[in-house]
Design a protein around this motif. Structure first.
Motif, PDB file in Angstrom:
ATOM      1  N   ARG A   1       0.847  -1.184   0.000  1.00 29.37           N
ATOM      2  CA  ARG A   1       0.000   0.000   0.000  1.00 29.37           C
ATOM      3  C   ARG A   1       0.884   1.236   0.000  1.00 29.37           C
ATOM      4  O   ARG A   1       2.038   1.185   0.397  1.00 29.37           O
ATOM      5  CB  ARG A   1      -0.869   0.052   1.259  1.00 29.37           C
ATOM      6  N   ARG A   2       0.279   2.334  -0.413  1.00 27.08           N
ATOM      7  CA  ARG A   2       0.927   3.640  -0.238  1.00 27.08           C
ATOM      8  C   ARG A   2       0.994   3.983   1.241  1.00 27.08           C
ATOM      9  O   ARG A   2       0.068   3.666   1.989  1.00 27.08           O
ATOM     10  CB  ARG A   2       0.111   4.741  -0.927  1.00 27.08           C
ATOM     11  N   ARG A   3       2.028   4.716   1.617  1.00 25.11           N
ATOM     12  CA  ARG A   3       2.097   5.222   2.997  1.00 25.11           C
ATOM     13  C   ARG A   3       1.247   6.488   3.116  1.00 25.11           C
ATOM     14  O   ARG A   3       1.738   7.532   3.538  1.00 25.11           O
ATOM     15  CB  ARG A   3       3.536   5.585   3.338  1.00 25.11           C
ATOM     16  N   SER A   4       0.002   6.380   2.704  1.00 27.15           N
ATOM     17  CA  SER A   4      -0.864   7.567   2.781  1.00 27.15           C
ATOM     18  C   SER A   4      -1.405   7.719   4.188  1.00 27.15           C
ATOM     19  O   SER A   4      -2.182   8.611   4.488  1.00 27.15           O
ATOM     20  CB  SER A   4      -2.017   7.435   1.793  1.00 27.15           C
ATOM     21  N   THR A   5      -0.977   6.797   5.055  1.00 27.74           N
ATOM     22  CA  THR A   5      -1.508   6.749   6.407  1.00 27.74           C
ATOM     23  C   THR A   5      -0.590   7.479   7.373  1.00 27.74           C
ATOM     24  O   THR A   5      -0.722   7.336   8.582  1.00 27.74           O
ATOM     25  CB  THR A   5      -1.610   5.286   6.834  1.00 27.74           C
ATOM     26  N   ALA A   6       0.353   8.283   6.828  1.00 28.63           N
ATOM     27  CA  ALA A   6       1.390   8.876   7.679  1.00 28.63           C
ATOM     28  C   ALA A   6       0.790   9.706   8.819  1.00 28.63           C
ATOM     29  O   ALA A   6       1.299   9.701   9.932  1.00 28.63           O
ATOM     30  CB  ALA A   6       2.323   9.727   6.842  1.00 28.63           C
ATOM     31  N   HIS A   7      -0.295  10.422   8.537  1.00 28.39           N
ATOM     32  CA  HIS A   7      -0.891  11.228   9.598  1.00 28.39           C
ATOM     33  C   HIS A   7      -1.743  10.339  10.495  1.00 28.39           C
ATOM     34  O   HIS A   7      -2.679   9.690  10.039  1.00 28.39           O
ATOM     35  CB  HIS A   7      -1.738  12.355   9.003  1.00 28.39           C
ATOM     36  N   THR A   8      -1.412  10.298  11.777  1.00 33.44           N
ATOM     37  CA  THR A   8      -2.168   9.476  12.716  1.00 33.44           C
ATOM     38  C   THR A   8      -2.561  10.302  13.935  1.00 33.44           C
ATOM     39  O   THR A   8      -1.946  11.316  14.242  1.00 33.44           O
ATOM     40  CB  THR A   8      -1.339   8.269  13.202  1.00 33.44           C
ATOM     41  N   ARG A   9      -3.620   9.859  14.592  1.00 32.53           N
ATOM     42  CA  ARG A   9      -4.001  10.424  15.892  1.00 32.53           C
ATOM     43  C   ARG A   9      -4.187   9.268  16.867  1.00 32.53           C
ATOM     44  O   ARG A   9      -4.689   8.202  16.487  1.00 32.53           O
ATOM     45  CB  ARG A   9      -5.325  11.213  15.786  1.00 32.53           C
ATOM     46  N   THR A  10      -3.796   9.499  18.104  1.00 31.57           N
ATOM     47  CA  THR A  10      -3.905   8.462  19.130  1.00 31.57           C
ATOM     48  C   THR A  10      -4.740   8.984  20.286  1.00 31.57           C
ATOM     49  O   THR A  10      -4.615  10.149  20.670  1.00 31.57           O
ATOM     50  CB  THR A  10      -2.506   8.055  19.624  1.00 31.57           C
ATOM     51  N   LEU A  11      -5.586   8.118  20.800  1.00 33.03           N
ATOM     52  CA  LEU A  11      -6.340   8.483  22.000  1.00 33.03           C
ATOM     53  C   LEU A  11      -6.461   7.283  22.909  1.00 33.03           C
ATOM     54  O   LEU A  11      -6.333   6.140  22.463  1.00 33.03           O
ATOM     55  CB  LEU A  11      -7.734   9.007  21.645  1.00 33.03           C
ATOM     56  N   THR A  12      -6.666   7.549  24.178  1.00 30.17           N
ATOM     57  CA  THR A  12      -6.933   6.465  25.121  1.00 30.17           C
ATOM     58  C   THR A  12      -8.248   6.738  25.819  1.00 30.17           C
ATOM     59  O   THR A  12      -8.691   7.888  25.927  1.00 30.17           O
ATOM     60  CB  THR A  12      -5.857   6.345  26.214  1.00 30.17           C
ATOM     61  N   ALA A  13      -8.848   5.655  26.300  1.00 29.97           N
ATOM     62  CA  ALA A  13     -10.051   5.772  27.118  1.00 29.97           C
ATOM     63  C   ALA A  13      -9.894   4.796  28.273  1.00 29.97           C
ATOM     64  O   ALA A  13      -9.660   3.606  28.058  1.00 29.97           O
ATOM     65  CB  ALA A  13     -11.294   5.444  26.299  1.00 29.97           C
ATOM     66  N   VAL A  14      -9.996   5.320  29.478  1.00 29.98           N
ATOM     67  CA  VAL A  14      -9.891   4.477  30.667  1.00 29.98           C
ATOM     68  C   VAL A  14     -11.302   4.172  31.168  1.00 29.98           C
ATOM     69  O   VAL A  14     -12.142   5.075  31.251  1.00 29.98           O
ATOM     70  CB  VAL A  14      -9.073   5.185  31.767  1.00 29.98           C
ATOM     71  N   PHE A  15     -11.530   2.894  31.459  1.00 23.97           N
ATOM     72  CA  PHE A  15     -12.849   2.445  31.928  1.00 23.97           C
ATOM     73  C   PHE A  15     -12.699   1.834  33.321  1.00 23.97           C
ATOM     74  O   PHE A  15     -11.623   1.339  33.668  1.00 23.97           O
ATOM     75  CB  PHE A  15     -13.418   1.405  30.962  1.00 23.97           C
ATOM     76  N   PRO A  16     -13.793   1.824  34.083  1.00 22.92           N
ATOM     77  CA  PRO A  16     -13.681   1.295  35.452  1.00 22.92           C
ATOM     78  C   PRO A  16     -13.349  -0.190  35.501  1.00 22.92           C
ATOM     79  O   PRO A  16     -12.755  -0.657  36.458  1.00 22.92           O
ATOM     80  CB  PRO A  16     -15.067   1.573  36.062  1.00 22.92           C
ATOM     81  N   ASP A  17     -13.735  -0.949  34.467  1.00 16.81           N
ATOM     82  CA  ASP A  17     -13.362  -2.375  34.453  1.00 16.81           C
ATOM     83  C   ASP A  17     -13.289  -2.855  33.004  1.00 16.81           C
ATOM     84  O   ASP A  17     -13.644  -2.137  32.076  1.00 16.81           O
ATOM     85  CB  ASP A  17     -14.330  -3.221  35.291  1.00 16.81           C
ATOM     86  N   VAL A  18     -12.835  -4.091  32.865  1.00 15.76           N
ATOM     87  CA  VAL A  18     -12.531  -4.598  31.522  1.00 15.76           C
ATOM     88  C   VAL A  18     -13.799  -4.809  30.696  1.00 15.76           C
ATOM     89  O   VAL A  18     -13.798  -4.628  29.475  1.00 15.76           O
ATOM     90  CB  VAL A  18     -11.675  -5.884  31.616  1.00 15.76           C
ATOM     91  N   ARG A  19     -14.885  -5.176  31.376  1.00 12.83           N
ATOM     92  CA  ARG A  19     -16.119  -5.395  30.608  1.00 12.83           C
ATOM     93  C   ARG A  19     -16.607  -4.074  30.000  1.00 12.83           C
ATOM     94  O   ARG A  19     -17.062  -4.027  28.851  1.00 12.83           O
ATOM     95  CB  ARG A  19     -17.192  -6.005  31.508  1.00 12.83           C
ATOM     96  N   ALA A  20     -16.484  -3.012  30.784  1.00 14.13           N
ATOM     97  CA  ALA A  20     -16.882  -1.698  30.276  1.00 14.13           C
ATOM     98  C   ALA A  20     -16.003  -1.297  29.088  1.00 14.13           C
ATOM     99  O   ALA A  20     -16.483  -0.735  28.092  1.00 14.13           O
ATOM    100  CB  ALA A  20     -16.794  -0.657  31.392  1.00 14.13           C
TER     101      ALA A  20
END
Lengths: 455, 455
Positions: free
Chosen positions: A214-233
């Motif tokens: 594939r082309r490296r057209s994916t160079a621009h990325t964004r990262t986020l995290t989400a913390v939940f009270p437990d694994v099921r959530a």
């Protein structure tokens, strides 16, 4: 013919590429699964060319000697472990990029090239090969193909099978076959390329591959995290993202035990007890908008969301995820499992893991490629051998995954560690059919015997 | 056992689903390839369920009667043509959507559903199955899978193999097997799902499929055309688009003869002599920007570019491309070929076509999925049978494609029409291996005999 005779024949034809040192033979007994063959192989052949592989197979065929093909030895199912009376055939030194064609979006490579080295070779062309195992710094492309090892990007960019146009294999008797096409489309006869992908050394030795880039057209990325009270959530949060229509490039889930172990290893502040975390990456021209959209979905699902504000912050978040294996190694010996379920069933699968933890009085730190439903529960124990009660717990895990419409192994393969459950998933009729197909490639059964189709 | 006895057995078990009317039997002799079997089959079984298929196969197995599976009969290689002494097994009436799971991005369907009907069923969920053969209004999903029929969108959205998670097949002896997974990832044993895709009825009867879906996030599209002075210039233009890094969803090339024939059929003003045309569609959130970028590349390559200004204009442009088959039918009987080459070799392939035209004193109207390098040269002749000199010209075409690193068939399959060239592409060793694999599924050779592996 004795093992001594076989080694003599190998030496006559292959000279110093035949390594009988105790160190090399001992290394070839094991991969990264924690499992090792009982004895050591006769020799390690460090093939430098297709001709070397053919010569090795001709000798093996003529003498009825089993052959275990190895790359970098980073497998997680024992599939490349070589033992008593066997030849360990390493293709690690066959590591060249033979051709890169930006106009046809393909590359032709030898099997021993590391993922990271391939990526470096493709980068100047603005090209990219999507399969992205967590072990990419140390794993080979040939190994990815032999096991079907996918990695983190499969939900958006497909599995290994989607990224390989052709493979060259050497059959058990030393004949070389070119399977597949250089073209995007091709339906001439049966798709043996796909059959070889994930065949774990039972059909032939992969000596070359034509990769779909594939082309490296994916160079621009964004990262986020989400913390939940437990694994099921957290699992419900990931399902909500999938159901929302967003398509993250990566969506990883770490449970509380995994998070805590990694934070300790990296000397980061400890996370809240029981807290589980999703780490999400979007890419491409719509990365920012999609990251905002996913942040909204995860907030609505009860997560505490943070969008990484810098490359450095994003890099740290991914370092946390990629430090899972080293963190587990600090706890003891690890049996890394690899079940996969339909994405909507992830919360239920985590319920099953919690149930098994309670039933066996153990903890099972788990990470999950939540974007595609592939879980890696880690069974941690003391000593070199998996204790019987851990196998019993793993057995319950496998059966739970199958009940939820899932599979024993999403990307690690069957090897030796899962062979006894293979027929449970396939059914006896399909198990026998698959074994008979392997026999067409390898009538005398010298290719990786005792692996996959041995119960 | 005579054919009369076989029909009696079928009737006993399957009642009025067994059709021995001369009309039905005659229809089952042919597909859309222009080729028909010499005689008519014993009967057409209109299976309504998996159990019907199993029953038919059990009778066929017990009596040694060949079985030819059929969907809508839109194949282009004669693979579903049923002849003397054979049972034509139609799965066209098995056309239900059994399950749609937006949260898991999958659907479970019966094989006889038409592509267009599946698309209509998925639309309310905002989902979409990418394989998009030009015949989508009349072709079945089971037929797409059996032949690996890809269509126009493969460069961007992958081939059929990339869009099928699992298939259910009935073996030659009537046993039902569930192959594949409901999960995105799964490497348990050999990938028999991929092996069945494109196997053209030689391994088993496809009775169900689990399809990998996408979101309809591609709703926004832009269409443009570029007219070039000749076909080679158009081919160079398409190569320039691929090399530029743009990723059109569709990029179709029509040569001068194709364009002229379609314009006549649709009563549109005649295009300039020798002029060839590219028609390009971009989609998704970046569709406008990408269309502008492609327009610039094609203008620089010497094309006269026009961006469609309305949905109606775009629809007309696509109607022109999709009218190719009807336009050819106005010229005579057509042998539609299906070679595929690496995209960078398209200009050379058009040179070869021109050379063959001159050598044989014929014209070969050609359309091409230029985004993926798949050409459909049309050999037009009078009368029902392909004349020997047309086969000679086709033979030269196949050999030219192979010399350029291409393949005999990109998406139509081998069937009867290309079986004599199959070993030329595969080599004798691989041909024999493939045939032996088919024998594992069908030891007595009752599944579509004389197709694919018959030389």
């Amino acid at each position: 013919m004795t093992g001594v005779d076989v080694v003599r024949l190998l030496r006559e034809r292959l000279g110093d590429r035949v390594d009988t040192s105790p160190g090399a033979r001992d290394l070839a007994r094991a991969d990264k699964s924690g499992h090792a063959a009982g004895g050591a192989p006769l020799a390690v052949v460090h093939a430098a060319s297709v001709a070397d592989v053919q010569e090795t197979l001709r000798i093996a065929h003529a003498t009825g000697t089993p052959v275990v093909t190895r790359g970098a030895g980073t497998g997680l199912a024992g599939g490349a472990n070589a033992g008593t009376g066997e030849i360990a055939l390493s293709v690690r030194r066959m590591d060249r990029v033979l051709e890169v064609r930006p106009d046809d979006l393909l590359a032709v490579v030898e099997p021993g090239i590391l993922n990271a080295d391939l990526d470096a070779a493709l980068e100047p062309y603005g090209l990219w090969w999507p399969p992205d195992p967590a072990s990419r710094e140390i794993s080979t492309v040939g190994g990815n193909i032999a096991t079907g090892a996918g990695g983190l990007l499969c939900a958006k960019y497909g599995v290994v099978r989607d990224a390989v146009l052709a493979v060259d294999i050497v059959l058990a008797d030393g004949r070389l076959l070119h399977l597949g096409h250089r073209t995007v489309k091709g339906v001439t006869g049966l798709d043996l390329t796909s059959l070889v992908i994930g065949s774990e050394g039972t059909l032939g030795v992969i000596v070359g591959a034509t990769l779909k880039l594939r082309r490296r057209s994916t160079a621009h990325t964004r990262t986020l995290t989400a913390v939940f009270p437990d694994v099921r959530a957290a699992a419900r949060g990931s399902s909500a993202v999938t159901a929302s229509g967003a398509q993250p490039a990566i969506m990883e889930l770490m449970d509380a035990l995994s998070l805590a172990a990694v934070h300790r290893l990296l000397q980061l502040p400890a996370p809240a007890a029981e807290a589980a975390q999703l780490t999400v990456q979007t890419d491409g021209p719509g990365a920012d908008a999609e990251a905002e959209q996913i942040a909204a979905v995860l907030t609505a699902a009860g997560g505490t969301v943070r969008l990484a504000e810098s490359e450095a912050e994003a890099a740290l978040l991914w370092r946390i995820r990629r430090s899972m294996h080293p963190a587990m190694e600090t706890l003891g010996t690890t049996l890394i499992e690899d079940v996969s379920v339909p994405r909507s069933r992830l919360p239920e699968m985590f319920d099953e893991i919690a149930r098994i933890e309670r039933a066996y009085g153990i903890r099972i730190p788990t990470v999950c490629h939540a974007g595609d439903g592939n879980l890696h529960p880690n069974f941690v124990f003391a000593g070199p051998e998996v204790p019987p009660e851990i196998w019993e717990a793993a057995d319950e895990l496998f059966r739970a995954a199958l009940r939820l419409g899932g599979t024993l192994t999403g990307e690690h393969g069957v090897g030796v560690l899962k062979r006894r459950w293979l027929a449970d998933e396939l059914g006896d009729d399909q198990w026998q059919l698959q074994r008979d197909i392997a026999r067409v490639f390898d009538p005398t059964g010298i290719l990786n015997p005792g692996k996959v189709f041995d119960r």
